[in-house]
Design an enzyme around this catalytic site. Structure first.
Site, PDB file in Angstrom:
ATOM      1  N   LYS A  40      -6.298  74.643 -68.954  1.00 23.60           N
ATOM      2  CA  LYS A  40      -6.431  76.072 -69.237  1.00 23.60           C
ATOM      3  C   LYS A  40      -7.762  76.623 -68.728  1.00 23.60           C
ATOM      4  O   LYS A  40      -8.425  77.418 -69.378  1.00 23.60           O
ATOM      5  CB  LYS A  40      -6.291  76.320 -70.744  1.00 23.60           C
ATOM      6  CG  LYS A  40      -4.932  75.887 -71.285  1.00 23.60           C
ATOM      7  CD  LYS A  40      -4.764  76.239 -72.730  1.00 23.60           C
ATOM      8  CE  LYS A  40      -3.456  75.772 -73.290  1.00 23.60           C
ATOM      9  NZ  LYS A  40      -2.275  76.194 -72.599  1.00 23.60           N
ATOM     10  N   CYS A  41      -8.121  76.210 -67.542  1.00 24.65           N
ATOM     11  CA  CYS A  41      -9.410  76.555 -66.930  1.00 24.65           C
ATOM     12  C   CYS A  41      -9.155  77.385 -65.671  1.00 24.65           C
ATOM     13  O   CYS A  41      -8.122  77.231 -65.025  1.00 24.65           O
ATOM     14  CB  CYS A  41     -10.136  75.245 -66.584  1.00 24.65           C
ATOM     15  SG  CYS A  41     -11.675  75.422 -65.669  1.00 24.65           S
TER      16      CYS A  41
END
Length: 167
Positions: A40-41
């Site tokens: 989730k970057c």
């Protein structure tokens, strides 16, 4: 890094996604790209380039080793099952992904404590800056460090990989 440090690096145990134990010695003779990953970057799309490198060079003595890490703004919150599912369904990852670890602080994984001694292109060592920091370990024991913003397919990374592959 010196050969002594590289030899020590090869013997540091870490945990596989299924709870087993591995070391870098299990990959002796290969060029390794070791990277702390997160799903989730903003840099998560680098998975695509990591997998492309794996597919391009995997049969020539190269492998990516992914180490999920949730230390940077909680960007890898999932369970190992969720992480592995994300990697395979979203990016078709075929390279090994290991147990989630910490890369900084007193509870940092021993492998990362050792890797952080390597200098980057600017001669700086120390803490991992963010997700997707990369270390290329060559068969001769040399460690090349690339910061998170350097894409896996950056010419400098590819040059090290190609120059270190078995002939």
């Amino acid at each position: 890094m010196t050969d002594t440090t590289a030899a020590t690096l090869r013997d540091i145990p870490f945990t596989t996604a299924d709870g087993g134990t591995a070391t870098l010695a299990d990959f002796d003779g290969k060029v390794l790209l070791i990277v702390n990953v997160a799903s989730k970057c903003g840099l998560t799309p680098q998975y695509e380039q990591l997998e492309q490198l794996q597919r391009t060079y995997g049969d020539r003595g190269f492998t990516v080793l992914g180490f999920p890490c949730n230390q940077f703004m909680g960007q890898e919150p999932g369970s190992m099952e969720q992480i592995l599912d994300f990697c395979s369904t979203t990016y078709g990852v075929t390279f090994p992904v290991f147990e989630k670890i910490k890369v900084n602080g007193k509870n940092a994984a021993p492998l990362y404590k050792a890797l952080k001694k390597a200098k980057d292109a600017e001669g700086k060592r120390g803490p991992i800056m963010w997700n997707f920091e990369k270390f290329v370990l060559t068969p001769d024991g040399t460690v090349h460090r690339f910061r998170p913003q350097t894409k896996p397919d950056d010419p400098a990374v590819v040059r090290v990989i190609e120059g270190s592959l078995p002939r």
